[in-house]
Scaffold this motif. Structure first.
Motif, mmCIF file in Angstrom:
data_model
loop_
_atom_site.group_PDB
_atom_site.id
_atom_site.type_symbol
_atom_site.label_atom_id
_atom_site.label_comp_id
_atom_site.label_asym_id
_atom_site.label_seq_id
_atom_site.Cartn_x
_atom_site.Cartn_y
_atom_site.Cartn_z
ATOM 1 N N HIS A 95 4.811 1.948 0.844
ATOM 2 C CA HIS A 95 5.562 2.985 0.126
ATOM 3 C C HIS A 95 5.155 4.302 0.755
ATOM 4 N N GLY A 96 6.033 4.843 1.617
ATOM 5 C CA GLY A 96 5.750 6.101 2.295
ATOM 6 C C GLY A 96 6.245 7.278 1.483
ATOM 7 N N VAL A 97 5.356 8.213 1.220
ATOM 8 C CA VAL A 97 5.691 9.450 0.519
ATOM 9 C C VAL A 97 5.367 10.587 1.479
ATOM 10 N N ARG A 98 6.393 11.360 1.856
ATOM 11 C CA ARG A 98 6.227 12.405 2.860
ATOM 12 C C ARG A 98 6.541 13.778 2.279
ATOM 13 N N LEU A 99 5.558 14.650 2.324
ATOM 14 C CA LEU A 99 5.733 16.031 1.891
ATOM 15 C C LEU A 99 6.253 16.812 3.096
ATOM 16 N N LEU A 100 7.367 17.501 2.905
ATOM 17 C CA LEU A 100 8.058 18.185 3.999
ATOM 18 C C LEU A 100 7.889 19.693 3.850
ATOM 19 N N TYR A 101 7.187 20.283 4.807
ATOM 20 C CA TYR A 101 6.874 21.705 4.749
ATOM 21 C C TYR A 101 7.663 22.492 5.788
ATOM 22 N N GLN A 102 8.074 23.694 5.438
ATOM 23 C CA GLN A 102 8.615 24.637 6.408
ATOM 24 C C GLN A 102 7.414 25.382 6.979
ATOM 25 N N VAL A 103 7.271 25.331 8.307
ATOM 26 C CA VAL A 103 6.104 25.901 8.975
ATOM 27 C C VAL A 103 6.557 26.830 10.094
ATOM 28 N N THR A 104 5.975 28.019 10.140
ATOM 29 C CA THR A 104 6.220 28.970 11.216
ATOM 30 C C THR A 104 5.133 28.795 12.272
ATOM 31 N N ILE A 105 5.532 28.703 13.531
ATOM 32 C CA ILE A 105 4.572 28.580 14.622
ATOM 33 C C ILE A 105 4.000 29.963 14.908
ATOM 34 N N VAL A 106 2.657 30.046 14.993
ATOM 35 C CA VAL A 106 2.007 31.337 15.202
ATOM 36 C C VAL A 106 1.181 31.382 16.484
ATOM 37 N N GLY A 107 1.004 30.245 17.161
ATOM 38 C CA GLY A 107 0.210 30.268 18.389
ATOM 39 C C GLY A 107 0.123 28.904 19.035
ATOM 40 N N ALA A 149 -3.405 19.414 5.863
ATOM 41 C CA ALA A 149 -3.084 18.227 6.664
ATOM 42 C C ALA A 149 -1.912 18.496 7.594
ATOM 43 N N VAL A 150 -0.873 19.162 7.103
ATOM 44 C CA VAL A 150 0.299 19.405 7.940
ATOM 45 C C VAL A 150 -0.058 20.295 9.127
ATOM 46 N N LEU A 151 -0.925 21.278 8.916
ATOM 47 C CA LEU A 151 -1.325 22.157 10.022
ATOM 48 C C LEU A 151 -2.246 21.435 11.000
ATOM 49 N N ARG A 152 -3.120 20.575 10.503
ATOM 50 C CA ARG A 152 -3.988 19.763 11.371
ATOM 51 C C ARG A 152 -3.142 18.843 12.238
ATOM 52 N N GLU A 153 -2.190 18.147 11.606
ATOM 53 C CA GLU A 153 -1.326 17.213 12.345
ATOM 54 C C GLU A 153 -0.461 17.955 13.363
ATOM 55 N N LEU A 154 0.060 19.115 12.991
ATOM 56 C CA LEU A 154 0.845 19.932 13.916
ATOM 57 C C LEU A 154 0.030 20.232 15.170
ATOM 58 N N ALA A 155 -1.202 20.678 15.003
ATOM 59 C CA ALA A 155 -2.063 21.008 16.140
ATOM 60 C C ALA A 155 -2.379 19.763 16.968
ATOM 61 N N ARG A 210 0.840 -1.193 0.000
ATOM 62 C CA ARG A 210 0.000 0.000 0.000
ATOM 63 C C ARG A 210 0.874 1.242 0.000
ATOM 64 N N GLN A 211 0.262 2.335 -0.366
ATOM 65 C CA GLN A 211 0.976 3.609 -0.400
ATOM 66 C C GLN A 211 0.387 4.511 0.667
ATOM 67 N N ARG A 212 1.249 5.268 1.333
ATOM 68 C CA ARG A 212 0.812 6.193 2.379
ATOM 69 C C ARG A 212 1.442 7.549 2.104
ATOM 70 N N VAL A 213 0.600 8.581 2.020
ATOM 71 C CA VAL A 213 1.077 9.948 1.811
ATOM 72 C C VAL A 213 0.919 10.709 3.115
ATOM 73 N N GLY A 214 1.991 11.354 3.545
ATOM 74 C CA GLY A 214 1.968 12.133 4.773
ATOM 75 C C GLY A 214 2.493 13.534 4.531
ATOM 76 N N ALA A 215 2.178 14.424 5.469
ATOM 77 C CA ALA A 215 2.650 15.809 5.422
ATOM 78 C C ALA A 215 3.267 16.126 6.779
ATOM 79 N N TYR A 216 4.477 16.705 6.779
ATOM 80 C CA TYR A 216 5.255 16.922 7.998
ATOM 81 C C TYR A 216 5.767 18.342 8.074
#
Length: 147
Positions: free
Chosen positions: A86-98, A52-58, A5-11
């Motif tokens: 098959h893990g596919v991970r999208l890597l985002y630069q995120v600024t913490i705001v609160g 998704a990345v912001l939801r997971e962060l919270a 299976r394939q898994r897409v994640g956001a980090y």
């Protein structure tokens, strides 16, 4: 042949003003307990990865953020309970705001969240995608390109 299976994640890769990196500790419920990783996780069907990345962060840290950039992608194949993933991970630069830093609630894949100082990163076990995200950020800061 094993199931596949394939898994897409956001980090989220978040750096504080002192250069510390926001990391989560994988719980004993995970494949790699004790490993530090970026806050993030699976993208739901139909969900925008940036949302998704912001939801997971919270969910994992109690913090809210703002996506600044897509740093890159990390992909690998690994086994989980006899299933080839098959893990596919999208890597985002995120600024913490609160928000207020806390551990993920409930029976979760992570059980802690903390800022790790740059000088302490060499002494911790990082997930492969966390290491890759830090390499991408360093390359971007140096003006070079890596994928």
């Amino acid at each position: 042949m094993s199931a596949r299976r394939q898994r897409v994640g956001a980090y989220a890769l978040s750096i504080d003003e002192a250069g510390g990196v926001l990391l989560c500790r994988m719980s004993r419920r995970s494949r790699t307990p004790g490993t530090l990783t970026l806050p993030g996780g699976g993208v739901r069907h139909g969900e925008d990865p940036g949302d998704a990345v912001l939801r997971e962060l919270a969910e994992e840290t109690g913090l809210t953020g703002r996506v600044e950039a897509l740093l890159g992608v990390h992909a690998n194949v690994y086994d989980s309970d006899g299933v080839s993933i098959h893990g596919v991970r999208l890597l985002y630069q995120v600024t913490i705001v609160g928000g207020t830093l806390r551990a993920e609630q409930g029976d979760a894949s992570t059980d802690g969240a903390t800022w790790v100082a740059p000088e302490d990163l060499g002494g911790v076990t990082l997930s492969a995608h966390a290491r890759h995200a830090l390499e991408l950020l360093a390359a971007a800061s140096a003006g070079t390109s890596r994928s």
